[in-house]
Design a protein around this motif. Sequence first.
Motif, PDB file in Angstrom:
ATOM      1  N   ASP A   1     -18.785 -22.216  33.794  1.00 13.74           N
ATOM      2  CA  ASP A   1     -18.930 -20.890  34.397  1.00 13.74           C
ATOM      3  C   ASP A   1     -18.813 -21.037  35.911  1.00 13.74           C
ATOM      4  O   ASP A   1     -18.774 -22.164  36.444  1.00 13.74           O
TER       5      ASP A   1
ATOM      6  N   ALA B   1     -19.641 -24.433  18.021  1.00 11.19           N
ATOM      7  CA  ALA B   1     -18.232 -24.817  17.939  1.00 11.19           C
ATOM      8  C   ALA B   1     -18.095 -26.024  17.028  1.00 11.19           C
ATOM      9  O   ALA B   1     -18.953 -26.909  17.014  1.00 11.19           O
TER      10      ALA B   1
ATOM     11  N   ARG C   1     -11.241 -29.065  22.846  1.00 12.03           N
ATOM     12  CA  ARG C   1     -10.540 -28.022  22.089  1.00 12.03           C
ATOM     13  C   ARG C   1     -10.992 -26.631  22.536  1.00 12.03           C
ATOM     14  O   ARG C   1     -10.169 -25.710  22.671  1.00 12.03           O
ATOM     15  N   THR C   2     -12.277 -26.478  22.767  1.00  9.30           N
ATOM     16  CA  THR C   2     -12.794 -25.175  23.183  1.00  9.30           C
ATOM     17  C   THR C   2     -12.264 -24.791  24.554  1.00  9.30           C
ATOM     18  O   THR C   2     -11.848 -23.641  24.771  1.00  9.30           O
TER      19      THR C   2
ATOM     20  N   ILE D   1     -17.836 -20.347  29.217  1.00  6.62           N
ATOM     21  CA  ILE D   1     -17.969 -21.023  27.930  1.00  6.62           C
ATOM     22  C   ILE D   1     -19.375 -21.601  27.830  1.00  6.62           C
ATOM     23  O   ILE D   1     -19.820 -22.317  28.731  1.00  6.62           O
TER      24      ILE D   1
ATOM     25  N   GLU E   1     -22.760 -20.367  21.672  1.00  7.87           N
ATOM     26  CA  GLU E   1     -22.000 -20.298  20.434  1.00  7.87           C
ATOM     27  C   GLU E   1     -21.891 -21.682  19.800  1.00  7.87           C
ATOM     28  O   GLU E   1     -21.902 -22.700  20.506  1.00  7.87           O
TER      29      GLU E   1
ATOM     30  N   GLU F   1      -8.714 -23.658  24.317  1.00  5.85           N
ATOM     31  CA  GLU F   1      -8.463 -22.424  23.570  1.00  5.85           C
ATOM     32  C   GLU F   1      -9.109 -21.186  24.190  1.00  5.85           C
ATOM     33  O   GLU F   1      -8.628 -20.075  23.965  1.00  5.85           O
ATOM     34  N   LYS F   2     -10.193 -21.348  24.966  1.00  2.00           N
ATOM     35  CA  LYS F   2     -10.929 -20.198  25.462  1.00  2.00           C
ATOM     36  C   LYS F   2     -10.937 -20.158  26.977  1.00  2.00           C
ATOM     37  O   LYS F   2     -10.874 -21.191  27.639  1.00  2.00           O
ATOM     38  N   GLU F   3     -11.071 -18.976  27.485  1.00  7.44           N
ATOM     39  CA  GLU F   3     -11.226 -18.790  28.923  1.00  7.44           C
ATOM     40  C   GLU F   3     -12.715 -18.816  29.265  1.00  7.44           C
ATOM     41  O   GLU F   3     -13.549 -18.336  28.504  1.00  7.44           O
TER      42      GLU F   3
ATOM     43  N   ILE G   1     -21.219 -23.490  24.647  1.00  5.23           N
ATOM     44  CA  ILE G   1     -21.126 -23.889  23.243  1.00  5.23           C
ATOM     45  C   ILE G   1     -22.070 -25.053  22.944  1.00  5.23           C
ATOM     46  O   ILE G   1     -22.404 -25.851  23.824  1.00  5.23           O
TER      47      ILE G   1
END
Length: 369
Positions: A236, A145, A196-197, A205, A143, A200-202, A207
């Motif tokens: 991961d 970001a 930041r990612t 990831i 993704e 904010e995210k579980e 990015i």
Amino acid sequence: MSGPNTNYDPVEVSALDPANIDAAVEEALAAIAAAGSLDELKAVRTAHQGDRSPLALANREIGALPPSAKAEAGKRVGQARGRVAQALATRQVELEAERDERILVEERVDVTVPAVRRPHGARHPIELVAQRLVDAFVGSGWEVAEGPELESEWLNFDALNLGPDHPARQMQDTFFLDPVDSGLVLRTQTSPVQIRTMLEKEPPIYIVAPGKVFRTDDLDATHTPVFHQIECLAIDKGLTMAHLRGALDAFVRIMFGPETRTRVRANYFPFTEPSMETDFLCFTCHGEETWGSAEPCRTCGGSGWIELGGSGMVNRKVLRTCGIDPDVYSGFAFGLGIERALQLRHGVQGMHEIVEGDVRFSQQFGMEV
């Protein structure tokens, strides 16, 4: 308006006097002939055909005449008003024809004259390189970001394991916002986007974070105070250095060709542990070392290898700071400067060409870099 008068003589009413009517007609015809434009003719029409014009006032007096006099007076006034109306219509046609002819002359377009074409712009090669890299990772399921260019010191330094005494926090490297103790800086790297990612995210990831960064460097052939980076982060379960090497190899082959080889060297970065520097085989001399020769390779300087950028496994302290259990999850991160990738890929000699904004520089790259 005069009242009915059975003994009324129309000759005695000045407005209906044939001489006065003829004079009004002659005055109107003269004004119509003198009108040099449609606007002037409009003013003449109002003055000589409007409700307060002499002929209109004379027409009103007819109603007060005895029946025996109305027919003659009406015929006289009607003929006069008809002459004025006819003259107005004729002059209207003449002036419209003159206007149309003038417009044809003034607004004429010579279709035989060569057209002056405005040259098209071009997307900047920095944007094209960044998009090429982003597309490669998005195609693999990663993704994109993004984050703000104005960052807090904590996100830009502390969360990345850069302590208060780290050299990168000194004024000579970082743009601090006034007042200096505000805690705000222009980000020196795109790594705060990773923080930041993770906050904010579980996990898992994956990015890729392209963006503009700022450092207090002078503009020269290899440095600029505003440049672009692209960083990749993967968090991961079970990620190892082997996964990092595989991602780096894929990254380099996308940028520099499928036959490109890489090597790694141990290094130190606060954000990662263990850390390494990645090199790839020089695409000009194909790895033939030319140290000390009369003409060393200009691309790699004679070493046979080109430095790509830093990478490594995400430091356990950083994971813990972001609320991720380092005993459960692991991750890797790597990145490089996009300007450097452009220079290496296309042999751009200096930063001045990249930042000066000359559209001729961008046009030579077309739509794909």
